[in-house]
Motif scaffolding. Structure first.
Motif, PDB file in Angstrom:
ATOM      1  N   MET A  89       9.703   8.012 -57.800  1.00  0.00           N
ATOM      2  CA  MET A  89       9.356   8.578 -59.110  1.00  0.00           C
ATOM      3  C   MET A  89      10.560   9.166 -59.835  1.00  0.00           C
ATOM      4  SD  MET A  89       6.320   8.338 -60.150  1.00  0.00           S
ATOM      5  CE  MET A  89       4.875   7.604 -59.409  1.00  0.00           C
ATOM      6  N   CYS A  90      11.418   9.867 -59.078  1.00  0.00           N
ATOM      7  CA  CYS A  90      12.479  10.613 -59.769  1.00  0.00           C
ATOM      8  C   CYS A  90      13.870  10.355 -59.191  1.00  0.00           C
ATOM      9  CB  CYS A  90      12.163  12.104 -59.733  1.00  0.00           C
ATOM     10  SG  CYS A  90      12.333  12.815 -58.084  1.00  0.00           S
ATOM     11  N   ASP A  91      13.967   9.486 -58.185  1.00  0.00           N
ATOM     12  CA  ASP A  91      15.257   9.129 -57.583  1.00  0.00           C
ATOM     13  C   ASP A  91      15.891  10.232 -56.731  1.00  0.00           C
ATOM     14  OD1 ASP A  91      15.400   6.509 -58.225  1.00  0.00           O
ATOM     15  OD2 ASP A  91      16.479   6.810 -60.119  1.00  0.00           O
ATOM     16  N   TYR A  92      15.146  11.271 -56.437  1.00  0.00           N
ATOM     17  CA  TYR A  92      15.677  12.355 -55.593  1.00  0.00           C
ATOM     18  C   TYR A  92      15.932  11.815 -54.187  1.00  0.00           C
ATOM     19  CZ  TYR A  92      15.804  16.933 -53.267  1.00  0.00           C
ATOM     20  OH  TYR A  92      16.171  18.023 -52.528  1.00  0.00           O
ATOM     21  N   ASN A  93      17.059  12.192 -53.593  1.00  0.00           N
ATOM     22  CA  ASN A  93      17.394  11.716 -52.250  1.00  0.00           C
ATOM     23  C   ASN A  93      16.524  12.447 -51.213  1.00  0.00           C
ATOM     24  OD1 ASN A  93      18.538  10.840 -49.881  1.00  0.00           O
ATOM     25  ND2 ASN A  93      20.643  10.975 -50.665  1.00  0.00           N
ATOM     26  N   VAL A 149       9.199  12.589 -63.573  1.00  0.00           N
ATOM     27  CA  VAL A 149       8.728  11.210 -63.374  1.00  0.00           C
ATOM     28  C   VAL A 149       9.462  10.269 -64.330  1.00  0.00           C
ATOM     29  CG1 VAL A 149       6.734   9.675 -63.604  1.00  0.00           C
ATOM     30  CG2 VAL A 149       6.475  11.894 -62.514  1.00  0.00           C
ATOM     31  N   SER A 150      10.033   9.214 -63.764  1.00  0.00           N
ATOM     32  CA  SER A 150      10.820   8.298 -64.586  1.00  0.00           C
ATOM     33  C   SER A 150       9.931   7.586 -65.620  1.00  0.00           C
ATOM     34  CB  SER A 150      11.482   7.282 -63.664  1.00  0.00           C
ATOM     35  OG  SER A 150      11.887   6.177 -64.405  1.00  0.00           O
ATOM     36  N   PRO A 151      10.445   7.429 -66.880  1.00  0.00           N
ATOM     37  CA  PRO A 151       9.657   6.758 -67.933  1.00  0.00           C
ATOM     38  C   PRO A 151       9.236   5.350 -67.549  1.00  0.00           C
ATOM     39  CG  PRO A 151      11.659   7.726 -68.849  1.00  0.00           C
ATOM     40  CD  PRO A 151      11.749   7.883 -67.364  1.00  0.00           C
ATOM     41  N   ARG A 152       9.994   4.686 -66.639  1.00  0.00           N
ATOM     42  CA  ARG A 152       9.638   3.303 -66.293  1.00  0.00           C
ATOM     43  C   ARG A 152       8.259   3.219 -65.626  1.00  0.00           C
ATOM     44  NH1 ARG A 152      13.664   4.466 -62.326  1.00  0.00           N
ATOM     45  NH2 ARG A 152      12.793   4.262 -60.231  1.00  0.00           N
ATOM     46  N   HIS A 153       7.887   4.308 -64.916  1.00  0.00           N
ATOM     47  CA  HIS A 153       6.565   4.301 -64.276  1.00  0.00           C
ATOM     48  C   HIS A 153       5.451   4.512 -65.300  1.00  0.00           C
ATOM     49  CE1 HIS A 153       8.147   3.979 -60.291  1.00  0.00           C
ATOM     50  NE2 HIS A 153       8.927   5.030 -60.474  1.00  0.00           N
ATOM     51  N   LEU A 204       5.726   3.663 -68.406  1.00  0.00           N
ATOM     52  CA  LEU A 204       5.690   2.401 -69.150  1.00  0.00           C
ATOM     53  C   LEU A 204       4.834   1.367 -68.405  1.00  0.00           C
ATOM     54  CD1 LEU A 204       6.939   0.941 -71.627  1.00  0.00           C
ATOM     55  CD2 LEU A 204       8.672   0.044 -70.087  1.00  0.00           C
ATOM     56  N   ARG A 205       5.030   1.305 -67.106  1.00  0.00           N
ATOM     57  CA  ARG A 205       4.260   0.384 -66.277  1.00  0.00           C
ATOM     58  C   ARG A 205       2.755   0.637 -66.433  1.00  0.00           C
ATOM     59  NH1 ARG A 205       6.021  -0.136 -59.965  1.00  0.00           N
ATOM     60  NH2 ARG A 205       6.697  -2.294 -60.092  1.00  0.00           N
ATOM     61  N   CYS A 206       2.382   1.923 -66.381  1.00  0.00           N
ATOM     62  CA  CYS A 206       0.954   2.280 -66.513  1.00  0.00           C
ATOM     63  C   CYS A 206       0.410   1.837 -67.866  1.00  0.00           C
ATOM     64  CB  CYS A 206       0.758   3.788 -66.368  1.00  0.00           C
ATOM     65  SG  CYS A 206       1.157   4.400 -64.737  1.00  0.00           S
ATOM     66  N   VAL A 207       1.195   2.077 -68.927  1.00  0.00           N
ATOM     67  CA  VAL A 207       0.719   1.739 -70.273  1.00  0.00           C
ATOM     68  C   VAL A 207       0.663   0.215 -70.452  1.00  0.00           C
ATOM     69  CG1 VAL A 207       1.172   1.973 -72.751  1.00  0.00           C
ATOM     70  CG2 VAL A 207       1.550   3.914 -71.254  1.00  0.00           C
ATOM     71  N   VAL A 208       1.709  -0.483 -69.986  1.00  0.00           N
ATOM     72  CA  VAL A 208       1.767  -1.943 -70.186  1.00  0.00           C
ATOM     73  C   VAL A 208       0.609  -2.651 -69.472  1.00  0.00           C
ATOM     74  CG1 VAL A 208       3.085  -4.026 -69.586  1.00  0.00           C
ATOM     75  CG2 VAL A 208       4.221  -2.106 -70.676  1.00  0.00           C
ATOM     76  N   LEU A 251       0.446   7.214 -60.267  1.00  0.00           N
ATOM     77  CA  LEU A 251       1.333   8.361 -60.478  1.00  0.00           C
ATOM     78  C   LEU A 251       0.874   9.576 -59.665  1.00  0.00           C
ATOM     79  CD1 LEU A 251       2.043   8.230 -64.335  1.00  0.00           C
ATOM     80  CD2 LEU A 251       3.444   7.355 -62.498  1.00  0.00           C
ATOM     81  N   ARG A 252      -0.384   9.522 -59.229  1.00  0.00           N
ATOM     82  CA  ARG A 252      -0.975  10.576 -58.387  1.00  0.00           C
ATOM     83  C   ARG A 252      -0.878  11.968 -59.019  1.00  0.00           C
ATOM     84  NH1 ARG A 252       0.707   8.166 -52.430  1.00  0.00           N
ATOM     85  NH2 ARG A 252       0.242   6.043 -53.004  1.00  0.00           N
ATOM     86  N   PHE A 253      -1.311  12.023 -60.266  1.00  0.00           N
ATOM     87  CA  PHE A 253      -1.347  13.315 -60.958  1.00  0.00           C
ATOM     88  C   PHE A 253      -2.505  14.141 -60.429  1.00  0.00           C
ATOM     89  CE2 PHE A 253       1.129  13.765 -65.082  1.00  0.00           C
ATOM     90  CZ  PHE A 253       2.181  12.993 -64.634  1.00  0.00           C
TER      91      PHE A 253
END
Ligand SMILES: [Zn+2]
Length: 318
Positions: A24-28, A217-221, A223-227, A287-289
């Protein structure tokens, strides 16, 4: 129970050289034991992140450029069962924005094609009557040579004359009539709202997210949900077409454009609800909100008001 514990067990970080990041956020995530990102709060299962064989979805359009048509159809059909779809797609499966854009373009093209196909029967009958009319004039020119002489002296040949008064193929007046009937009626507003709505939804979701704890949360996720929820417009178009064809066949409508407008006014809002429902499932399962319903409801109200405002400004100039 023991098996479950093994499956959910954290990785042995000493033996794992690969960098494992939060999808989701690229955190290591190195060193973590609990399957929850401390940065964005995303809960996951370790195998989904660690197992390389689970990184490609079995059919989703983003992951299968080698079979575009099949993966498009499978993705479109898969969306009809939102819970199954959004639990099969995992944020750790990489998102491909170019493929997502292509998916949206094909979806819009399909909607436009479906909308215009309501004119197919009328266009065929127009083409047939034009051909009949041309044949009648040709027969008459053969029977009465003075008519042929008149056409030749005035237009150079009979064909030139026919091409002017009864052109063959799909011509400009035909296209203009289709556009006037489709884009000139109430369906124009609905079509524009259909296109503005997902953009407004994406914007509202991004704004909403910033105000919540899930800002990372990265916008790409999103975007995926909306698309993948937006492809509802294909079903709106298809159901409207069937509805319009039935009312046209019943002889209750003056023209295909009016029948389509009538159908879209009924089918459009139902399709809108379907879009919102799919978005809710995406927010819950993907996204598990924590509060997916409240989030989607709030963003849909914002998107609806924004789309209405834009549509009003476009059509009424206010
Ligand atoms: Zn994270």
């Amino acid at each position: 129970m023991a098996d479950e514990q093994i499956v959910d067990a954290p990785p042995d970080w000493d033996t794992l050289a690969e960098e494992i990041r939060c999808p989701m956020c690229d955190y290591n995530l190195r060193g973590l034991i609990e399957p929850r990102c401390p940065e964005c709060g995303f809960r996951f299962e370790w195998p989904a992140l660690l197992d390389p064989t689970r990184r490609a979805h079995p059919y989703v359009f983003e992951h299968h450029p080698e079979r575009n048509v099949r993966s498009f159809i499978q993705t479109l059909l898969g969306g009809l069962r939102p819970t199954k779809f959004w639990t099969s797609l995992h944020p750790a499966q990489p998102s491909r924005p170019k493929r997502l854009t292509a998916y949206v373009c094909v979806t819009i093209a399909l909607l436009v094609m479906t909308v215009f196909s309501v004119f197919v029967p009328l266009t065929i009958s127009d083409l047939q009557s034009t051909a009949q009319f041309r044949r009648r004039l040709q027969v008459s020119a053969k029977r009465y040579p003075e008519r042929l002489d008149w056409a030749v002296s005035r237009y150079g040949s009979l064909k030139n004359y026919l091409d002017i008064i009864a052109p063959t193929g799909i011509n400009q007046p035909m296209l203009r009539r289709m556009l006037d009937e489709t884009i000139g009626g109430p369906q124009r507003k609905l079509l524009i709202v259909c296109l503005i709505f997902p953009i407004a939804t994406f914007a509202a979701m991004m704004i909403f997210q910033i105000s919540m704890s899930r800002a990372k949360v990265s916008p790409r996720h999103v975007l995926r949900c909306v698309v993948y929820s937006f492809d509802s417009v294909v079903w709106i178009g298809m159901v409207s077409l069937v509805y319009a064809s039935v009312t046209l066949a019943g002889g209750n409508m003056p023209n295909p454009g009016a029948a389509l407008g009538d159908a879209m006014i009924i089918v459009g809002p139902i399709g809108g609800l379907f879009f919102a429902y799919r978005l809710y499932v995406a927010y819950r399962c993907y996204l598990r909100f924590d509060r997916p319903f409240a989030t989607v409801l709030a963003t849909q109200v914002i998107a609806f008001l924004a789309s209405l405002r834009i549509a009003t400004a476009l059509f009424m100039g206010v």
